[in-house]
Design an enzyme around this catalytic site. Structure first.
Site, PDB file in Angstrom:
ATOM      1  N   ASP A  68      -3.273  -2.757  -4.952  1.00  0.00           N
ATOM      2  CA  ASP A  68      -2.262  -3.781  -4.643  1.00  0.00           C
ATOM      3  C   ASP A  68      -1.351  -4.034  -5.849  1.00  0.00           C
ATOM      4  O   ASP A  68      -0.131  -4.156  -5.709  1.00  0.00           O
ATOM      5  CB  ASP A  68      -2.948  -5.109  -4.280  1.00  0.00           C
ATOM      6  CG  ASP A  68      -3.432  -5.153  -2.836  1.00  0.00           C
ATOM      7  OD1 ASP A  68      -2.967  -4.348  -2.016  1.00  0.00           O
ATOM      8  OD2 ASP A  68      -4.275  -6.028  -2.547  1.00  0.00           O
TER       9      ASP A  68
ATOM     10  N   HIS B  27       0.836  -1.210   0.000  1.00  0.00           N
ATOM     11  CA  HIS B  27       0.000   0.000   0.000  1.00  0.00           C
ATOM     12  C   HIS B  27       0.871   1.260   0.000  1.00  0.00           C
ATOM     13  O   HIS B  27       0.517   2.261  -0.611  1.00  0.00           O
ATOM     14  CB  HIS B  27      -0.955   0.002   1.188  1.00  0.00           C
ATOM     15  CG  HIS B  27      -1.849  -1.206   1.220  1.00  0.00           C
ATOM     16  ND1 HIS B  27      -2.554  -1.574   2.329  1.00  0.00           N
ATOM     17  CD2 HIS B  27      -2.133  -2.144   0.265  1.00  0.00           C
ATOM     18  CE1 HIS B  27      -3.238  -2.678   2.061  1.00  0.00           C
ATOM     19  NE2 HIS B  27      -2.983  -3.044   0.822  1.00  0.00           N
TER      20      HIS B  27
ATOM     21  N   HIS C  88      -9.317  -1.790  -4.821  1.00  0.00           N
ATOM     22  CA  HIS C  88      -8.198  -2.134  -3.941  1.00  0.00           C
ATOM     23  C   HIS C  88      -7.258  -3.145  -4.610  1.00  0.00           C
ATOM     24  O   HIS C  88      -6.040  -3.093  -4.408  1.00  0.00           O
ATOM     25  CB  HIS C  88      -8.651  -2.663  -2.580  1.00  0.00           C
ATOM     26  CG  HIS C  88      -7.475  -2.879  -1.685  1.00  0.00           C
ATOM     27  ND1 HIS C  88      -6.873  -1.843  -1.007  1.00  0.00           N
ATOM     28  CD2 HIS C  88      -6.720  -3.976  -1.449  1.00  0.00           C
ATOM     29  CE1 HIS C  88      -5.813  -2.303  -0.379  1.00  0.00           C
ATOM     30  NE2 HIS C  88      -5.691  -3.603  -0.615  1.00  0.00           N
TER      31      HIS C  88
ATOM     32  N   HIS D 280      -1.153 -11.041  -5.039  1.00  0.00           N
ATOM     33  CA  HIS D 280       0.262 -10.716  -4.858  1.00  0.00           C
ATOM     34  C   HIS D 280       1.194 -11.735  -5.506  1.00  0.00           C
ATOM     35  O   HIS D 280       2.177 -11.369  -6.147  1.00  0.00           O
ATOM     36  CB  HIS D 280       0.597 -10.607  -3.373  1.00  0.00           C
ATOM     37  CG  HIS D 280      -0.112  -9.476  -2.699  1.00  0.00           C
ATOM     38  ND1 HIS D 280      -0.021  -8.175  -3.135  1.00  0.00           N
ATOM     39  CD2 HIS D 280      -0.943  -9.442  -1.646  1.00  0.00           C
ATOM     40  CE1 HIS D 280      -0.758  -7.400  -2.360  1.00  0.00           C
ATOM     41  NE2 HIS D 280      -1.328  -8.147  -1.445  1.00  0.00           N
TER      42      HIS D 280
HETATM   43 ZN   LIG Z   1      -3.915  -4.586  -0.221  1.00  0.00          ZN
END
Ligand SMILES: [Zn+2]
Length: 311
Positions: free
Chosen positions: A244, A83, A240, A267
């Site tokens: 990311d 973030h 969001h 991720h």
């Molecule tokens: Zn996040």
């Protein structure tokens, strides 16, 4: 910040700091943003260790992508960097030293909003040197079952993202934007991380997410959003995920000229894409830009440029 030269490197005017709880450890962490010289990139420093350990914010430092993106060197770790990395990329910061006195970046409200505010408090200073970019020359991607992430040629950095969590509130959300400081601040920075109640209970039982609460995440159960204040955007979830991804792609170490297209990525897959983009021969090239005309010339050099969509 809009009067700054678009192709020159940037750092902060002054050192600023804040304090907040770490999502997984639950411990308080102090974080400071410090100016850094041109061409030094973003470097984290664990100032609580003796001697302090510097960890460059680059793909080669990634040690874990299971819940968040963690960087490490030797035994030293800095977790949940994404973030903050997104905020730095969104504000066009190239060079910075980030001091932390604990093993993870504070979670704050689960978005990038407070980091953007901190960057504004620090002020942005233009540095004399040209910025380098990763220019996507042909599509490069990674896939896993029904998830994928790829970079394709485009005129500037853009994202097109789709999520589908088989949950009544989070089915088939899509969002697309061309990234600029303005679009990042307005559309992405405030989107909070989210989690499912059952997963959070499991994490708590395993001693993880100790700092997690409705103060720093959107939490959903089978049908409802548990946060009394509700959502900040109707499609906050997919926004969001873009936040990311911007943070994960910032570990390329330079801004991208190309579009990220992602479906159900996270991720781990984002990080695989970063590695592939840096290693696949002929897919991407590192370029230094000084003026607008160079960008036009660069884009015209891409085969099939005329057919490229404007993102
Ligand atoms: Zn996040």
């Amino acid at each position: 910040m809009l009067d700054l030269h678009p192709f020159r490197q940037r750092t902060f005017k002054q050192r600023v700091s804040l304090e907040g709880v770490g999502l997984h450890s639950g411990a308080n962490v102090r974080l400071a943003l410090c100016p850094a010289r041109a061409d030094s990139g973003i470097v984290f420093e664990r100032v609580d260790l003796q001697p302090p350990v510097e960890i460059p914010a680059l793909a080669e430092s990634v040690v874990d992508t299971t819940l968040n993106t963690s960087l490490g060197k030797g035994a030293a770790r800095v977790g949940t960097v994404e973030h903050l990395m997104a905020a730095l990329a969104g504000c066009g910061i190239d060079n910075a030293r980030i001091e932390v006195d604990g093993p993870e970046v504070p979670i704050l409200d689960g978005s990038s909003a407070r980091f953007v505010q901190l960057i504004r408090e620090a002020g942005v200073r233009e540095q004399g040197k040209a910025r380098r970019y990763l220019h996507v020359k042909r599509p490069v991607g990674v896939q896993e079952d029904d998830k994928f992430a790829r970079l394709v040629p485009a005129r500037s950095f853009a994202c097109r993202y789709t999520i589908d969590f088989k949950h009544p509130l989070i089915t088939d959300q899509r969002f697309e934007l061309e990234l600029s400081e303005k679009s990042f601040h307005r559309e992405i920075a405030r989107a909070r991380t989210f989690g499912f109640k059952r997963d959070i209970e499991r994490l708590h039982a395993a001693g993880l997410a100790r700092g997690g609460s409705l103060e720093n995440a959107v939490v959903v159960d089978e049908f409802n959003i548990l946060n009394p204040e509700g959502l900040r955007f109707p499609d906050e979830f997919v926004r969001h995920k873009i936040l990311d991804a911007i943070g994960d792609l910032a570990l390329l170490g330079m801004p991208v000229i190309g579009r990220l297209e992602a479906v159900k990525s996270g991720h781990a897959l984002n990080h695989q894409l970063v590695r592939r983009a840096l290693s696949e021969p002929g897919a991407c090239e590192v370029v230094w830009l000084h003026e607008e005309q160079e960008l036009s010339a660069l884009l015209e050099s891409v085969p099939g440029f005329a057919g490229l969509e404007v993102a």
